[in-house]
Design an enzyme around this catalytic site. Sequence first.
Site, PDB file in Angstrom:
ATOM      1  N   GLY A  22      50.621  18.072  25.700  1.00 61.67           N
ATOM      2  CA  GLY A  22      50.075  19.118  26.563  1.00 61.67           C
ATOM      3  C   GLY A  22      48.867  19.796  25.958  1.00 61.67           C
ATOM      4  O   GLY A  22      48.718  21.017  26.060  1.00 61.67           O
ATOM      5  N   ALA A  23      47.978  19.012  25.349  1.00 63.74           N
ATOM      6  CA  ALA A  23      46.892  19.587  24.553  1.00 63.74           C
ATOM      7  C   ALA A  23      45.560  19.696  25.281  1.00 63.74           C
ATOM      8  O   ALA A  23      44.542  19.969  24.653  1.00 63.74           O
ATOM      9  CB  ALA A  23      46.706  18.763  23.274  1.00 63.74           C
ATOM     10  N   ASN A  24      45.559  19.522  26.581  1.00 67.85           N
ATOM     11  CA  ASN A  24      44.285  19.616  27.299  1.00 67.85           C
ATOM     12  C   ASN A  24      43.955  21.042  27.729  1.00 67.85           C
ATOM     13  O   ASN A  24      42.846  21.329  28.167  1.00 67.85           O
ATOM     14  CB  ASN A  24      44.285  18.691  28.524  1.00 67.85           C
ATOM     15  CG  ASN A  24      45.340  19.072  29.539  1.00 67.85           C
ATOM     16  OD1 ASN A  24      46.527  18.973  29.238  1.00 67.85           O
ATOM     17  ND2 ASN A  24      44.931  19.508  30.716  1.00 67.85           N
ATOM     18  N   THR A  25      44.912  21.956  27.594  1.00 63.29           N
ATOM     19  CA  THR A  25      44.667  23.327  28.022  1.00 63.29           C
ATOM     20  C   THR A  25      45.592  24.275  27.264  1.00 63.29           C
ATOM     21  O   THR A  25      46.553  23.854  26.614  1.00 63.29           O
ATOM     22  CB  THR A  25      44.907  23.475  29.540  1.00 63.29           C
ATOM     23  OG1 THR A  25      44.488  24.775  29.966  1.00 63.29           O
ATOM     24  CG2 THR A  25      46.361  23.273  29.893  1.00 63.29           C
ATOM     25  N   GLY A  26      45.309  25.563  27.341  1.00 63.54           N
ATOM     26  CA  GLY A  26      46.203  26.594  26.844  1.00 63.54           C
ATOM     27  C   GLY A  26      46.552  26.487  25.374  1.00 63.54           C
ATOM     28  O   GLY A  26      45.715  26.212  24.517  1.00 63.54           O
ATOM     29  N   TYR A 167      64.634  27.728  33.421  1.00 63.53           N
ATOM     30  CA  TYR A 167      63.653  27.797  32.337  1.00 63.53           C
ATOM     31  C   TYR A 167      64.330  28.233  31.038  1.00 63.53           C
ATOM     32  O   TYR A 167      64.096  27.642  29.976  1.00 63.53           O
ATOM     33  CB  TYR A 167      62.532  28.771  32.697  1.00 63.53           C
ATOM     34  CG  TYR A 167      61.464  28.900  31.628  1.00 63.53           C
ATOM     35  CD1 TYR A 167      60.602  27.845  31.342  1.00 63.53           C
ATOM     36  CD2 TYR A 167      61.324  30.084  30.903  1.00 63.53           C
ATOM     37  CE1 TYR A 167      59.631  27.963  30.364  1.00 63.53           C
ATOM     38  CE2 TYR A 167      60.350  30.209  29.919  1.00 63.53           C
ATOM     39  CZ  TYR A 167      59.500  29.149  29.661  1.00 63.53           C
ATOM     40  OH  TYR A 167      58.536  29.269  28.670  1.00 63.53           O
TER      41      TYR A 167
END
Length: 310
Positions: A22-26, A167
């Site tokens: 998940g390293a494309n954002t945030g 969650y």
Amino acid sequence: MSEKWTTANIPDQRGRVAVVTGANTGLGYETAKALAERGASVVLAVRNVEKGEQAAARMTGDVTVQALDLTSLDSVRTAAAALRSRLDRIDLLINNAGVMYTPKQTTRDGFEMQFGTNHLGHFALTGLLPVPGSRVVTVSSTGHRIRAAIHFDDLHWERSYSRAAAYGQSKLANLMFTYELQRRLATHGTTVAVAAHPGMSSTELTRNSPATLRLPLTWLAPLITQTPAMGALPTLRAATDPAALGGQYYGPGGRNEVKGHPRLVTSSPQSYEAVVQQRLWAVSEDLTGVQFPIAESEQSPFPTGSATTM
């Protein structure tokens, strides 16, 4: 080590290889960016390759992209095989990607979306990657305290559904996975498992929050949230601090762990329940089909079987 730990405290990472989901954002983007700037070879493991390539272009250093969709065990297996083929080693596996408060839906394998993505996808990926002598850092959340329990009688919320409780279950599972993984690793080589949480960080993760929550969060954001760069610091400390030990948990050092520089924190009492950790592990192996023969891990970092170890 300074009490106000920052990216300046990250040791030289030259010669090290990091995989960040998940390293494309945030938070994932900031984590990968900081590691690359300190010399690590970083792989952005992302669902959207085009966005991953765009993120890589904004970073300095050796950064590449690997397709990974955590909502599909087929994709997880394909990505793990590709990474085993292209990398001689993995020093850091950072299980960062996640979804939050999604409407009721399932992954391609029929798992509840939050549990399937946040926990089972990362459980399978970790078990399929060779990372002996490294650190596995899994990102949890203060949400692991909110209406959280492992609902073994209805893991996929088929009888009823609560976004917040689902969650919470997934984030509690992240911690239980880390603690049980570390227990299993403790007598086998030098690989360690560490957890972290970002506090309240201003990212896209809350985009699925109910409208009644999104508006107040928008108003209060300047007071109760911090930047993604600050939110990534606990993960970075867990991943790179030479003093970090397996089974530890890092989070913001401010009041209620909402924001601030990273420090050691404590998770909820139930997250440390060993019997539940072991039951969750067994269920996760059964659901994903991924086994962890950890005792063999330091002997052969690239075994030939379908499931690899630490």
